[in-house]
Design a protein around this motif. Structure first.
Motif, PDB file in Angstrom:
ATOM      1  N   PRO A   1       0.775  -1.247   0.000  1.00 53.28           N
ATOM      2  CA  PRO A   1       0.000   0.000   0.000  1.00 53.28           C
ATOM      3  C   PRO A   1       0.803   1.292   0.000  1.00 53.28           C
ATOM      4  CG  PRO A   1      -1.063  -1.609   1.407  1.00 53.28           C
ATOM      5  CD  PRO A   1       0.252  -2.219   0.995  1.00 53.28           C
ATOM      6  N   PRO A   2       1.837   1.458   0.843  1.00 56.51           N
ATOM      7  CA  PRO A   2       2.496   2.772   0.834  1.00 56.51           C
ATOM      8  C   PRO A   2       3.156   3.119  -0.492  1.00 56.51           C
ATOM      9  CG  PRO A   2       3.666   1.231   2.273  1.00 56.51           C
ATOM     10  CD  PRO A   2       2.363   0.612   1.925  1.00 56.51           C
ATOM     11  N   ALA A   3       3.756   2.145  -1.184  1.00 58.12           N
ATOM     12  CA  ALA A   3       4.365   2.433  -2.483  1.00 58.12           C
ATOM     13  C   ALA A   3       3.298   2.790  -3.510  1.00 58.12           C
ATOM     14  CB  ALA A   3       5.191   1.244  -2.961  1.00 58.12           C
ATOM     15  N   VAL A   4       2.163   2.073  -3.471  1.00 59.54           N
ATOM     16  CA  VAL A   4       1.064   2.372  -4.399  1.00 59.54           C
ATOM     17  C   VAL A   4       0.517   3.764  -4.129  1.00 59.54           C
ATOM     18  CG1 VAL A   4      -1.263   1.700  -5.099  1.00 59.54           C
ATOM     19  CG2 VAL A   4       0.470  -0.065  -4.675  1.00 59.54           C
TER      20      VAL A   4
ATOM     21  N   GLY B   1      14.199  -0.404  -3.238  1.00 60.40           N
ATOM     22  CA  GLY B   1      13.385   0.472  -4.072  1.00 60.40           C
ATOM     23  C   GLY B   1      11.910   0.418  -3.685  1.00 60.40           C
ATOM     24  N   GLY B   2      11.336   1.572  -3.325  1.00 62.21           N
ATOM     25  CA  GLY B   2       9.949   1.598  -2.888  1.00 62.21           C
ATOM     26  C   GLY B   2       9.748   0.990  -1.525  1.00 62.21           C
ATOM     27  N   HIS B   3      10.750   1.094  -0.663  1.00 64.28           N
ATOM     28  CA  HIS B   3      10.677   0.543   0.693  1.00 64.28           C
ATOM     29  C   HIS B   3       9.405   1.026   1.384  1.00 64.28           C
ATOM     30  CE1 HIS B   3      11.715  -0.206   4.890  1.00 64.28           C
ATOM     31  NE2 HIS B   3      12.660  -1.032   4.453  1.00 64.28           N
ATOM     32  N   PRO B   4       8.681   0.144   2.090  1.00 66.65           N
ATOM     33  CA  PRO B   4       7.416   0.552   2.712  1.00 66.65           C
ATOM     34  C   PRO B   4       7.535   1.752   3.638  1.00 66.65           C
ATOM     35  CG  PRO B   4       7.628  -1.838   2.752  1.00 66.65           C
ATOM     36  CD  PRO B   4       8.935  -1.303   2.260  1.00 66.65           C
ATOM     37  N   VAL B   5       8.591   1.794   4.444  1.00 65.03           N
ATOM     38  CA  VAL B   5       8.733   2.906   5.386  1.00 65.03           C
ATOM     39  C   VAL B   5       9.022   4.205   4.638  1.00 65.03           C
ATOM     40  CG1 VAL B   5      10.008   3.797   7.371  1.00 65.03           C
ATOM     41  CG2 VAL B   5       9.466   1.357   7.236  1.00 65.03           C
ATOM     42  N   SER B   6       9.918   4.162   3.676  1.00 65.18           N
ATOM     43  CA  SER B   6      10.255   5.375   2.927  1.00 65.18           C
ATOM     44  C   SER B   6       9.060   5.911   2.146  1.00 65.18           C
ATOM     45  CB  SER B   6      11.419   5.098   1.978  1.00 65.18           C
ATOM     46  OG  SER B   6      12.600   4.817   2.683  1.00 65.18           O
ATOM     47  N   THR B   7       8.294   5.028   1.526  1.00 65.59           N
ATOM     48  CA  THR B   7       7.147   5.503   0.749  1.00 65.59           C
ATOM     49  C   THR B   7       6.010   5.966   1.661  1.00 65.59           C
ATOM     50  OG1 THR B   7       6.551   3.160   0.431  1.00 65.59           O
ATOM     51  CG2 THR B   7       7.633   4.284  -1.400  1.00 65.59           C
TER      52      THR B   7
END
Length: 456
Positions: free
Chosen positions: A90-93, A319-325
């Motif tokens: 979800p966070p990356a999306v 790439g697109g790590h959940p925490v970072s996004t």
């Protein structure tokens, strides 16, 4: 030994240096910052410093935002890690969808990476693979500009136009051509297609052979050589030239995106939809590492649907790590809800006016360039006579005068020697009029100290 000096000693022994001379790293005055709040940093002794560079052009929303920290914490508790390889989370999306809403035109697809250098590397690889997928495998060359900075990985460094940081690693990626930047051209300079800085790009494409050129890389406002704002019509001409010869146009917005210029994306401000945008810094305000490359949807479809296509052969573990996004979503949402871009649009002209007034009062200021919350002050020995700084004067300004002035004023900025002797200014985007007044007062002191060192 104090706690601060103990930390400093351990750093000097064990911590690798980034773009820092050994004598600076080993200095007893090497700062050790332990906390941040709003536009300020605090060292171990409790001394407060105005973060006039927003970390490194990135802490757009200021330090210690509880909402951003909470978003990271909740994501760690829910899903600390998952990839974007054959799956999604979800966070990356959410981050990619939010970015697609804000990016100009049909720039709809984001590949997340971990830094600005990786974002540029991604754009280089996408350009090459896209052309290959369309049957044009000979399109591998890249055009970029003199004194431009695009990153430190070997591909990004190849596109970079700064000899001082390129030379230690030669030979680099072949087929890179550097052309004149926009120094000396800003505002209404006449028809853009008649400017040498524009004509040189088309000439380079023709000299290399249009069928061999993959992409043109440019920053909306170029960082290297000091906040170069392009002349009117420049970006529209870049778009026209690239369209004419089938070359992809890449806007490197690692600094310029997410509000630094008072707009979500600098290329959008200049009225152009590039084929790719690279970003990093302001996307998370520095709360977590994140970069990315945004591509136009038709290009992505063209690569994936081409015979033998189906995969962009690129990726990264983080790439697109959940925490970072998750941090990116919280950061960008707060920026939008709190009308931070409007703050930059309102106060940016006041910051510029203050810097122009400092230039008027001090003959060592040769030029002030920039827009939004991104400026460069360029020094000279005497503006009235046209006398430039000697190499010895420049070194003294950069290595002694300005660092001492930073400590004296309690304001952190960046001395810059990329093509000239300069002072870079880039406050957090949440800086209000009171913070800007403090910043300008400090810059006035710094410039005065430079003037004394040159004429005293």
């Amino acid at each position: 030994m104090t706690t601060e000096s103990a930390f400093r000693a351990r750093a000097q022994r064990h911590l690798g240096q980034h773009f820092t001379r050994q004598d600076v790293w080993q200095s007893d005055e090497l700062p050790v910052f332990v906390r941040g709040e709003g536009c300020y940093l605090y060292d171990e002794q409790g001394r407060r410093f105005l973060d006039g560079l927003a970390g490194l052009f990135c802490v757009n929303m200021g330090h210690s935002r509880g909402d951003i920290v909470t978003a990271a914490t909740r994501q760690m508790e829910t899903l600390a890690y998952s990839t974007n390889w054959g799956a999604a989370h979800p966070p990356a999306v959410e981050a990619a969808s939010l970015i697609a809403e804000l990016a100009p035109g049909d720039l709809d697809v984001t590949w997340f990476v971990n830094s600005g250098s990786e974002a540029v590397e991604t754009a280089i690889k996408f350009a090459r693979q896209y052309h290959r997928s369309q049957g044009h495998s000979e399109r591998t060359k890249i055009i970029s500009r003199d004194m431009s900075y695009h990153g430190v990985t070997l591909g990004a460094l190849s596109v970079t136009g700064l000899p001082k940081i390129r030379d230690p690693f030669l030979p680099l990626l072949p087929g890179i051509r550097h052309v004149p930047n926009t120094l000396g051209h800003t505002g209404d300079c006449g028809p853009a297609d008649e400017l040498e800085c524009v004509r040189a790009i088309e000439a380079a494409i023709l000299e290399e052979g249009p069928e061999t050129v993959a992409a043109v890389f440019a920053e909306p406002v170029q960082n290297g050589r000091g906040a170069l704002v392009p002349p009117d019509g420049y970006w529209r001409e870049l778009r026209r030239i690239c369209d004419r010869y089938g070359v992809l146009l890449v806007a490197d917005e690692v600094i310029c995106s997410f509000g630094r210029l008072g707009h979500w994306f600098g290329s959008g401000y200049f009225g152009v939809v590039p084929d790719m945008i690279t970003f990093a810094k302001g996307s998370t305000s520095g709360y977590a590492p994140l970069g990315g490359m945004i591509a136009r949807e038709p290009l992505v479809r063209g690569l994936y649907e081409a015979p033998g296509g189906g995969t962009f052969t690129h990726g990264a573990t983080w790439g697109g790590h959940p925490v970072s996004t998750a941090v990116a979503v919280a950061n960008i949402t707060a920026m939008r809800d709190e009308k931070v871009l409007e703050n930059v649009g309102s106060l940016g002209p006041e910051l510029r006016a203050g810097l122009d007034e400092i230039k008027r009062r001090h003959r060592v200021v040769k030029d002030v360039r920039g827009m939004g919350y991104f400026y460069a002050v360029e020094f000279t020995a005497d503006r009235d006579s046209g006398r430039e700084l000697s190499p010895e004067q420049s070194q003294k300004v950069l290595r002694e005068v300005l660092p001492q002035a930073f400590r004296k004023t309690g304001v952190i900025l960046r001395p810059d020697d990329r093509g000239a002797t300069m002072l870079m200014i880039s406050p957090p985007l949440v800086a209000d009029r009171e913070v800007l007044d403090e910043l300008l007062a400090a810059v006035d002191v710094m410039v005065g100290d430079v003037e004394k060192s040159v004429t005293g």
